[in-house]
Design a protein around this motif. Sequence first.
Motif, PDB file in Angstrom:
ATOM      1  N   SER A 215       6.551   3.614   0.752  1.00 30.74           N
ATOM      2  CA  SER A 215       5.740   2.558   0.526  1.00 30.74           C
ATOM      3  C   SER A 215       4.550   2.253   1.533  1.00 30.74           C
ATOM      4  O   SER A 215       3.885   1.326   1.432  1.00 30.74           O
ATOM      5  N   SER A 217       5.939   0.923   4.503  1.00 28.52           N
ATOM      6  CA  SER A 217       6.815   0.020   5.470  1.00 28.52           C
ATOM      7  C   SER A 217       7.563   0.704   6.158  1.00 28.52           C
ATOM      8  O   SER A 217       8.361   0.127   7.143  1.00 28.52           O
ATOM      9  N   SER A 218       7.806   1.986   5.916  1.00 28.93           N
ATOM     10  CA  SER A 218       9.065   2.393   6.577  1.00 28.93           C
ATOM     11  C   SER A 218       8.724   3.360   7.726  1.00 28.93           C
ATOM     12  O   SER A 218       7.523   3.481   7.942  1.00 28.93           O
ATOM     13  N   ASN A 222       2.605   5.760   6.060  1.00 28.58           N
ATOM     14  CA  ASN A 222       1.699   5.576   4.755  1.00 28.58           C
ATOM     15  C   ASN A 222       1.421   7.026   4.202  1.00 28.58           C
ATOM     16  O   ASN A 222       0.966   6.752   3.469  1.00 28.58           O
TER      17      ASN A 222
END
Length: 274
Positions: A215, A217-218, A222
Amino acid sequence: QAQNVSENLAWQASSDAFVVEVGQGFPGQFQGTQGRLMARRAAIVDCYRNLVARVKAVQVDSESTIENMMAVSDVVRTKITGSIKGAKIIEEGMEEDGAYWVRMSVPMYGNNSVAAAVMPEVMKETPVAEPPAVVTPKNTAMSKQEFKKVKREVKETGYTGIVVDASGKGLECTMAPQILDTNGRAVYGKENIDMDFAVSHGLAEYSRNLEGATSGSSRAGNNPLVIKATAVRGGTNSVNPVNVVVSPEDADKILLAAQNNPDLFKRGAVVLVR
């Protein structure tokens, strides 16, 4: 009722940032304020005991648990004891019957954490991050045409991280996971990451689903390279399913991405989907 509270607040494996446990205490023959204080004190003692058991069971790598390391290293044992003594109360309350419960946490990574106690010992033979293995047209598992295509794709795309999807294969969490290929070649592990980063953040992030891992956010960023695991496995002398296995071709893709972005392995931009 207090037992239900304990069960509801018990540590969940979905959180790998903290080790969390619940303790319970009872007032005994004491009443009023004194009974409440005695029950709270007993709950804290019980929670410390539960945290010790929980931390000891943490899998450090495919071969060892923290309990194993504490048995052979006074330094690790002392540091683990210190990190547990520094546990924080994050929630507490009292039931109608006078039982008291506390929920306490110990950080897995960072200062005074579980990782700070064990990772220096785990990585003492490899304190400097080693570069990823070099993949060339002569040693790749890919065809020459595929190799050229992938190398061009890696350069143009500039992958921000690696996501290995091992969902549904029973992957278990560990502090020092490895990515291996089906021939047993080590692709990524503790040898490839900066030790300070390993203590602060761990070798890899775990995700419950592929969507969360990709997503943006990890730790994989991106624009990650997504690889499907073929299996999970233990180490040479264990069957603990903590390491992910990929095909030789996909292993080469991962290594090419790391060659193109040397910081990718150093900063542990790896997410493992469970």
